[in-house]
Design a protein around this motif. Structure first.
Motif, short mmCIF file in Angstrom:
data_model
loop_
_atom_site.label_atom_id
_atom_site.label_comp_id
_atom_site.label_asym_id
_atom_site.label_seq_id
_atom_site.Cartn_x
_atom_site.Cartn_y
_atom_site.Cartn_z
N ARG A 267 25.26 -15.65 -37.30
CA ARG A 267 24.96 -16.50 -38.45
C ARG A 267 24.60 -15.65 -39.66
O ARG A 267 25.11 -15.87 -40.76
N LEU A 268 23.72 -14.67 -39.48
CA LEU A 268 23.31 -13.82 -40.59
C LEU A 268 24.49 -13.03 -41.15
O LEU A 268 24.63 -12.87 -42.36
N ALA A 269 25.34 -12.52 -40.25
CA ALA A 269 26.50 -11.75 -40.68
C ALA A 269 27.48 -12.62 -41.46
O ALA A 269 28.00 -12.23 -42.52
N GLN A 270 27.74 -13.82 -40.95
CA GLN A 270 28.69 -14.70 -41.62
C GLN A 270 28.15 -15.21 -42.95
O GLN A 270 28.92 -15.46 -43.89
N LEU A 271 26.84 -15.33 -43.07
CA LEU A 271 26.25 -15.72 -44.35
C LEU A 271 26.54 -14.67 -45.42
O LEU A 271 26.74 -15.01 -46.60
N ILE A 272 26.56 -13.40 -45.02
CA ILE A 272 26.89 -12.33 -45.97
C ILE A 272 28.31 -12.50 -46.49
O ILE A 272 28.57 -12.38 -47.69
N VAL A 273 29.25 -12.80 -45.60
CA VAL A 273 30.64 -13.01 -46.03
C VAL A 273 30.75 -14.26 -46.89
O VAL A 273 31.44 -14.27 -47.92
N ARG A 274 30.06 -15.33 -46.49
CA ARG A 274 30.11 -16.57 -47.27
C ARG A 274 29.57 -16.36 -48.69
O ARG A 274 29.95 -17.08 -49.62
N ASP A 275 28.69 -15.39 -48.83
CA ASP A 275 28.10 -15.10 -50.14
C ASP A 275 28.70 -13.81 -50.72
O ASP A 275 28.10 -13.17 -51.58
N GLY A 276 29.88 -13.42 -50.23
CA GLY A 276 30.53 -12.22 -50.75
C GLY A 276 30.69 -12.30 -52.26
O GLY A 276 30.90 -13.39 -52.83
N GLU A 277 30.62 -11.18 -52.92
CA GLU A 277 30.68 -11.15 -54.38
C GLU A 277 31.97 -11.81 -54.87
O GLU A 277 33.08 -11.38 -54.56
N GLY A 278 31.82 -12.89 -55.61
CA GLY A 278 32.94 -13.61 -56.17
C GLY A 278 33.72 -14.46 -55.18
O GLY A 278 34.76 -15.03 -55.52
N ALA A 279 33.24 -14.56 -53.94
CA ALA A 279 34.01 -15.27 -52.90
C ALA A 279 34.16 -16.75 -53.21
O ALA A 279 33.22 -17.41 -53.65
N THR A 280 35.37 -17.26 -52.95
CA THR A 280 35.61 -18.70 -53.04
C THR A 280 36.10 -19.26 -51.72
O THR A 280 36.17 -20.48 -51.57
N LYS A 281 36.44 -18.37 -50.75
CA LYS A 281 36.96 -18.82 -49.47
C LYS A 281 36.43 -17.95 -48.33
O LYS A 281 36.27 -16.73 -48.49
N PHE A 282 36.17 -18.58 -47.20
CA PHE A 282 35.70 -17.90 -45.99
C PHE A 282 36.87 -17.85 -45.01
O PHE A 282 37.46 -18.89 -44.69
N ILE A 283 37.20 -16.65 -44.56
CA ILE A 283 38.41 -16.45 -43.76
C ILE A 283 38.06 -15.86 -42.40
O ILE A 283 37.38 -14.83 -42.32
N THR A 284 38.52 -16.51 -41.35
CA THR A 284 38.40 -15.98 -39.99
C THR A 284 39.76 -15.40 -39.59
O THR A 284 40.78 -16.06 -39.72
N ILE A 285 39.75 -14.17 -39.12
CA ILE A 285 40.98 -13.52 -38.69
C ILE A 285 40.86 -13.20 -37.21
O ILE A 285 40.04 -12.36 -36.81
N THR A 286 41.64 -13.87 -36.38
CA THR A 286 41.62 -13.66 -34.94
C THR A 286 42.94 -13.03 -34.50
O THR A 286 44.01 -13.54 -34.82
N VAL A 287 42.83 -11.91 -33.81
CA VAL A 287 44.01 -11.25 -33.26
C VAL A 287 43.90 -11.27 -31.75
O VAL A 287 42.91 -10.78 -31.18
N GLU A 288 44.89 -11.84 -31.09
CA GLU A 288 44.89 -11.95 -29.63
C GLU A 288 46.18 -11.34 -29.08
O GLU A 288 47.07 -10.94 -29.84
N GLY A 289 46.27 -11.28 -27.76
CA GLY A 289 47.46 -10.73 -27.13
C GLY A 289 47.60 -9.24 -27.33
O GLY A 289 48.71 -8.69 -27.25
N GLY A 290 46.47 -8.56 -27.58
CA GLY A 290 46.51 -7.12 -27.78
C GLY A 290 46.40 -6.35 -26.48
O GLY A 290 45.92 -6.87 -25.47
N ALA A 291 46.81 -5.09 -26.52
CA ALA A 291 46.67 -4.23 -25.34
C ALA A 291 45.22 -3.86 -25.12
O ALA A 291 44.78 -3.64 -23.98
N ASP A 292 44.44 -3.77 -26.20
CA ASP A 292 43.01 -3.48 -26.09
C ASP A 292 42.31 -4.01 -27.35
O ASP A 292 42.96 -4.40 -28.33
N THR A 293 40.98 -4.00 -27.30
CA THR A 293 40.19 -4.52 -28.42
C THR A 293 40.42 -3.72 -29.69
O THR A 293 40.47 -4.27 -30.79
N GLN A 294 40.56 -2.40 -29.56
CA GLN A 294 40.70 -1.55 -30.74
C GLN A 294 41.90 -1.94 -31.58
O GLN A 294 41.81 -2.05 -32.81
N GLU A 295 43.06 -2.17 -30.95
CA GLU A 295 44.22 -2.51 -31.75
C GLU A 295 44.11 -3.91 -32.34
O GLU A 295 44.62 -4.17 -33.43
N CYS A 296 43.41 -4.80 -31.66
CA CYS A 296 43.14 -6.12 -32.24
C CYS A 296 42.31 -5.97 -33.51
O CYS A 296 42.60 -6.60 -34.55
#
Length: 406
Positions: A267-296
């Motif tokens: 919650r605290l981390a996402q609040l920082i993004v929601r209040d990003g400088e000049g932000a008008t949109k909150f974006i979630t980026i999910t990458v799945e189907g990867g060989a490992d977490t690092q490449e995701c």
């Protein structure tokens, strides 16, 4: 203007924590800019810090003090980062600890200093030190909102989270605050966060809990791709609500604490993004189907850091070729683009590496116009999955950062 729900919740009192604040005029007049946390004796404290090689003087001092002993006090100033300040900056961070230690009767090693603000300027030490006693004079258990306000820089709103939970019939509290809006990227960010619980947890487990939850919260956000010199996150367990100490991750209570802390940190981390400088949109980026977490993560961050993707989203322009380009230059080896699928929320824009047959510009524009949206990528090469949170890049981001020192 922050995106979505950034309401400050009811901030439950944490037994064994008192907070005070003052107007020390570190940089700006007529605002709280100096905050002190007091922890009850016996509190176990842990920290994680920036990985920027040019880390600020207070970060060096915090690491050294935590290695020596537990902490009784935190002292935080805003308006000046005390970073890029050389030996004088180090001496000033130490001097702050020494003066506060003298006022409260503890060792300087039991004090952790934090600074945030402009880099490359020396702290106004006379004003800062003069503000310590006024801040101490206001110490009380209910000042979490004042503290959240007192650590802000370009933030437009204070940020807090608070939960209560039960272990063996005892009700415990976990409450925390954070600040940050720009110079935000993983491996911590230009952010400060302070979280405390009155549950009894051993010092080793306090550090383990913090390191684990930071990885999936503060290390999964980015506003502009810049890693700060000052980012710090502290977790303290006072043990003042009673009960036997949790000393093993095998203790059934550990899983409960881990879950609550994860909620608080995300919650605290996402609040920082929601209040990003000049932000008008909150974006979630999910990458799945990867060989490992690092490449995701590599692909998620490549999308999240792309100025072309971020500006397209700001303009509600479904120019999805920019997303494919960011996937392609993320550096993932042997990527089979013909297996890649991409969605904007429920709208598939890319199927098997090309345009989805039923995709329409109108459908893409509809999603892009939302204030909250998800970009989902399936790499089709494994079972790994990870998620990163970011925001768009607007005209106001440039204005805020062009005028930051004025």
């Amino acid at each position: 203007m922050a995106v979505g729900d950034v309401t400050m919740p009811h901030m439950h009192v944490v037994h064994g924590v008192k907070i005070g604040s003052a107007e020390a005029y570190v940089r700006y007049p007529n605002r709280r800019d100096l905050v002190i946390f007091e922890f009850a004796e016996g509190t176990n404290v842990a920290g994680v810090f920036t990985q920027n090689a040019f880390c600020a003087a207070p970060v060096h001092v915090c690491k050294a003090h935590l290695a020596q002993t537990n902490s009784r006090y935190l002292v935080i100033n805003t308006g000046n980062a005390n970073a890029g300040t050389g030996k004088t900056g180090m001496a000033n961070a130490q001097k702050t600890c020494e003066k506060l230690a003298e006022l409260v009767g503890v060792s300087p090693a039991e004090i952790l200093p934090f600074s945030t603000g402009v880099i490359g300027e020396q702290l106004p030490m006379e004003r800062l030190l003069s503000g310590l006693q006024p801040a101490l004079n206001t110490l009380n258990a209910e000042a979490w909102v004042d503290a959240a306000t007192g650590i802000m820089t370009t933030d437009t709103t204070p940020k807090g989270a608070s939960e209560q939970f039960e272990l063996d019939g005892i009700t415990y509290t976990m409450t925390g605050i954070s600040k940050g809006a720009g110079m935000i990227r993983p491996n911590m960010a230009t952010m400060l966060s302070f979280v405390a619980t009155d549950a009894p947890i051993s010092r080793a487990l306090v550090q383990q809990l913090l390191s684990t939850t930071v990885e999936q919260s503060f290390n999964r956000i980015t506003v502009d791709g810049d890693t700060s010199t000052n980012d710090s996150c502290i977790f303290a367990a006072t043990g003042q609500a009673g009960g036997t100490e949790i000393t093993s991750a095998d203790d059934t209570r550990y899983a409960v604490v881990l879950d609550v802390l994860t909620q608080i940190m995300k919650r605290l981390a996402q609040l920082i993004v929601r209040d990003g400088e000049g932000a008008t949109k909150f974006i979630t980026i999910t990458v799945e189907g990867g060989a490992d977490t690092q490449e995701c993560c590599d692909i998620a961050y490549s999308i999240a850091h792309s100025p072309l993707v971020k500006t397209a989203i700001f303009a509600s322009d479904p120019n999805w070729g920019r997303i494919l380009a960011a996937i392609g230059y993320a550096g993932v080896k042997n990527l089979d683009v013909e297996k890649i699928q991409v969605w904007l929320d429920d709208v598939q824009i890319c199927k098997d590496g090309g345009a989805a047959e039923d995709y329409t510009e109108e459908a893409g524009a509809r999603v892009m116009a939302q204030t909250e949206l998800t970009i989902r990528v399936d790499l089709g090469r494994g079972q790994a999955k990870d998620t990163v949170y970011t925001c768009d890049l607007s005209y106001d981001y440039v204005k805020i950062n062009a005028d930051y020192r004025s």
